[in-house]
Write a protein that holds these residues in place. Sequence first.
Motif, PDB file in Angstrom:
ATOM      1  N   GLN A 151       0.642  -1.200  -0.048  1.00  0.00           N
ATOM      2  CA  GLN A 151       0.029  -0.097  -0.002  1.00  0.00           C
ATOM      3  C   GLN A 151       0.901   1.093   0.123  1.00  0.00           C
ATOM      4  N   GLU A 152       1.957   1.236   0.888  1.00  0.00           N
ATOM      5  CA  GLU A 152       2.692   2.412   0.840  1.00  0.00           C
ATOM      6  C   GLU A 152       3.370   2.588  -0.429  1.00  0.00           C
ATOM      7  N   HIS A 153       4.015   1.470  -1.352  1.00  0.00           N
ATOM      8  CA  HIS A 153       4.618   1.801  -2.453  1.00  0.00           C
ATOM      9  C   HIS A 153       3.194   1.969  -3.558  1.00  0.00           C
ATOM     10  N   HIS A 154       2.231   1.520  -3.453  1.00  0.00           N
ATOM     11  CA  HIS A 154       0.977   2.012  -4.457  1.00  0.00           C
ATOM     12  C   HIS A 154       0.790   3.422  -4.117  1.00  0.00           C
ATOM     13  N   ASP A 155       0.984   4.049  -2.907  1.00  0.00           N
ATOM     14  CA  ASP A 155       0.640   5.312  -2.761  1.00  0.00           C
ATOM     15  C   ASP A 155       1.643   6.273  -3.410  1.00  0.00           C
ATOM     16  N   LEU A 156       2.802   5.822  -3.211  1.00  0.00           N
ATOM     17  CA  LEU A 156       4.171   6.514  -3.930  1.00  0.00           C
ATOM     18  C   LEU A 156       4.095   6.489  -5.561  1.00  0.00           C
ATOM     19  N   LEU A 157       3.715   5.344  -6.034  1.00  0.00           N
ATOM     20  CA  LEU A 157       3.397   5.378  -7.364  1.00  0.00           C
ATOM     21  C   LEU A 157       2.163   6.216  -7.761  1.00  0.00           C
ATOM     22  N   VAL A 158       1.204   6.449  -7.211  1.00  0.00           N
ATOM     23  CA  VAL A 158       0.212   7.240  -7.382  1.00  0.00           C
ATOM     24  C   VAL A 158       0.682   8.775  -7.416  1.00  0.00           C
ATOM     25  N   GLU A 159       1.472   9.143  -6.231  1.00  0.00           N
ATOM     26  CA  GLU A 159       1.846  10.428  -6.064  1.00  0.00           C
ATOM     27  C   GLU A 159       2.749  10.962  -7.357  1.00  0.00           C
ATOM     28  N   ALA A 160       3.474   9.855  -7.739  1.00  0.00           N
ATOM     29  CA  ALA A 160       4.400  10.217  -9.038  1.00  0.00           C
ATOM     30  C   ALA A 160       3.644  10.216 -10.325  1.00  0.00           C
ATOM     31  N   GLY A 161       2.734   9.958 -10.212  1.00  0.00           N
ATOM     32  CA  GLY A 161       1.872  10.108 -11.628  1.00  0.00           C
ATOM     33  C   GLY A 161       1.691   8.691 -12.464  1.00  0.00           C
ATOM     34  N   PHE A 162       1.973   7.596 -11.742  1.00  0.00           N
ATOM     35  CA  PHE A 162       1.912   6.279 -12.466  1.00  0.00           C
ATOM     36  C   PHE A 162       0.218   5.965 -12.513  1.00  0.00           C
ATOM     37  N   THR A 163      -0.065   5.319 -13.476  1.00  0.00           N
ATOM     38  CA  THR A 163      -1.457   4.902 -13.546  1.00  0.00           C
ATOM     39  C   THR A 163      -1.740   3.263 -13.596  1.00  0.00           C
ATOM     40  N   THR A 164      -2.877   2.777 -13.618  1.00  0.00           N
ATOM     41  CA  THR A 164      -3.001   1.278 -14.055  1.00  0.00           C
ATOM     42  C   THR A 164      -2.274   0.562 -13.277  1.00  0.00           C
ATOM     43  N   ILE A 165      -2.365   0.719 -11.796  1.00  0.00           N
ATOM     44  CA  ILE A 165      -1.443  -0.184 -10.811  1.00  0.00           C
ATOM     45  C   ILE A 165      -2.134  -1.410 -10.430  1.00  0.00           C
ATOM     46  N   ARG A 166      -1.569  -2.362 -10.546  1.00  0.00           N
ATOM     47  CA  ARG A 166      -1.943  -3.647  -9.994  1.00  0.00           C
ATOM     48  C   ARG A 166      -0.797  -4.144  -9.304  1.00  0.00           C
ATOM     49  N   VAL A 167      -1.310  -5.015  -8.465  1.00  0.00           N
ATOM     50  CA  VAL A 167      -0.583  -5.720  -7.363  1.00  0.00           C
ATOM     51  C   VAL A 167      -0.603  -7.509  -7.569  1.00  0.00           C
ATOM     52  N   GLU A 168       0.565  -8.095  -7.674  1.00  0.00           N
ATOM     53  CA  GLU A 168       0.579  -9.284  -7.768  1.00  0.00           C
ATOM     54  C   GLU A 168       1.442  -9.893  -6.516  1.00  0.00           C
ATOM     55  N   THR A 169       0.820 -11.108  -5.986  1.00  0.00           N
ATOM     56  CA  THR A 169       1.710 -11.585  -4.956  1.00  0.00           C
ATOM     57  C   THR A 169       2.381 -13.233  -5.102  1.00  0.00           C
ATOM     58  N   LEU A 170       3.367 -13.181  -4.614  1.00  0.00           N
ATOM     59  CA  LEU A 170       4.151 -14.606  -4.699  1.00  0.00           C
ATOM     60  C   LEU A 170       4.094 -15.069  -3.154  1.00  0.00           C
ATOM     61  N   ASP A 171       3.469 -16.145  -3.155  1.00  0.00           N
ATOM     62  CA  ASP A 171       3.471 -17.102  -2.013  1.00  0.00           C
ATOM     63  C   ASP A 171       4.860 -17.837  -1.535  1.00  0.00           C
ATOM     64  N   LEU A 172       5.714 -16.524  -0.568  1.00  0.00           N
ATOM     65  CA  LEU A 172       6.838 -16.773  -0.120  1.00  0.00           C
ATOM     66  C   LEU A 172       6.722 -16.712   1.605  1.00  0.00           C
ATOM     67  N   ASP A 173       7.727 -16.942   2.181  1.00  0.00           N
ATOM     68  CA  ASP A 173       7.755 -16.427   3.443  1.00  0.00           C
ATOM     69  C   ASP A 173       8.560 -15.484   4.009  1.00  0.00           C
ATOM     70  N   PRO A 174       8.138 -14.356   4.267  1.00  0.00           N
ATOM     71  CA  PRO A 174       6.974 -13.549   3.884  1.00  0.00           C
ATOM     72  C   PRO A 174       6.533 -13.448   2.481  1.00  0.00           C
ATOM     73  N   PRO A 175       5.148 -13.166   2.032  1.00  0.00           N
ATOM     74  CA  PRO A 175       4.797 -12.955   0.718  1.00  0.00           C
ATOM     75  C   PRO A 175       5.438 -11.963   0.061  1.00  0.00           C
ATOM     76  N   VAL A 176       5.810 -11.949  -1.258  1.00  0.00           N
ATOM     77  CA  VAL A 176       6.494 -10.791  -2.135  1.00  0.00           C
ATOM     78  C   VAL A 176       5.300 -10.311  -2.809  1.00  0.00           C
ATOM     79  N   ALA A 177       5.270  -8.911  -2.763  1.00  0.00           N
ATOM     80  CA  ALA A 177       4.316  -8.148  -3.489  1.00  0.00           C
ATOM     81  C   ALA A 177       4.966  -7.350  -4.645  1.00  0.00           C
ATOM     82  N   CYS A 178       4.538  -7.455  -5.968  1.00  0.00           N
ATOM     83  CA  CYS A 178       4.921  -6.716  -7.125  1.00  0.00           C
ATOM     84  C   CYS A 178       4.109  -5.790  -7.567  1.00  0.00           C
ATOM     85  N   LEU A 179       4.197  -4.452  -7.340  1.00  0.00           N
ATOM     86  CA  LEU A 179       3.326  -3.594  -7.997  1.00  0.00           C
ATOM     87  C   LEU A 179       3.822  -3.098  -9.398  1.00  0.00           C
ATOM     88  N   LEU A 180       2.856  -3.168 -10.483  1.00  0.00           N
ATOM     89  CA  LEU A 180       3.118  -3.153 -11.836  1.00  0.00           C
ATOM     90  C   LEU A 180       2.222  -1.819 -12.144  1.00  0.00           C
TER      91      LEU A 180
END
Length: 185
Positions: A151-180
Amino acid sequence: MGQLVGWIMANSAANRRRNGWVVSLLEIQPTDRVLEIGFGPGLAIADLAGLASQVHGIDHSAAMVRKATRRNSRAVRDGRVRLVHASVDRLPEFGGPLDVILAVNSAKFWEEPAARLRELRRLLRPSGRIALAIQPRCPGADGATTARAAQEHHDLLVEAGFTTIRVETLDLDPPVACLLAINPG
């Protein structure tokens, strides 16, 4: 110390899986010009070199630049990969617009991350893509920790002007989030 950290990073199954997964999410095209920020031992660089026309990488660690250069020596010699000892707050020239930028577990260390992301957005062609992957490493990190970081990275991307943001998750311990996200132009 840098050599030891690089060896651990290069030989960790989780690091290999995480980097390969992020690269697979980017749908790299043969004509793409790509930048990886904080490439470490060069695992994703090696994957990208087989997919994109040109791969640039910056890392703040001279030891990682040496390690990644050795790992990717053929692509470096062929001119398909260029690795530079640099920081995200002092970017070198890349010879034109980029199609894709990725950072795996490095954006959390950037000073003024929204400003850095705005600068990176200017380097991307219109409709260019960025991927920020995060796997929290603090004690007790879990899925909720990853969700907060995403969520923090999502907010930074929005602030920087990026759009069409989606989040994918990889099930590791702890999980990995990838914001595209996309550079709207």
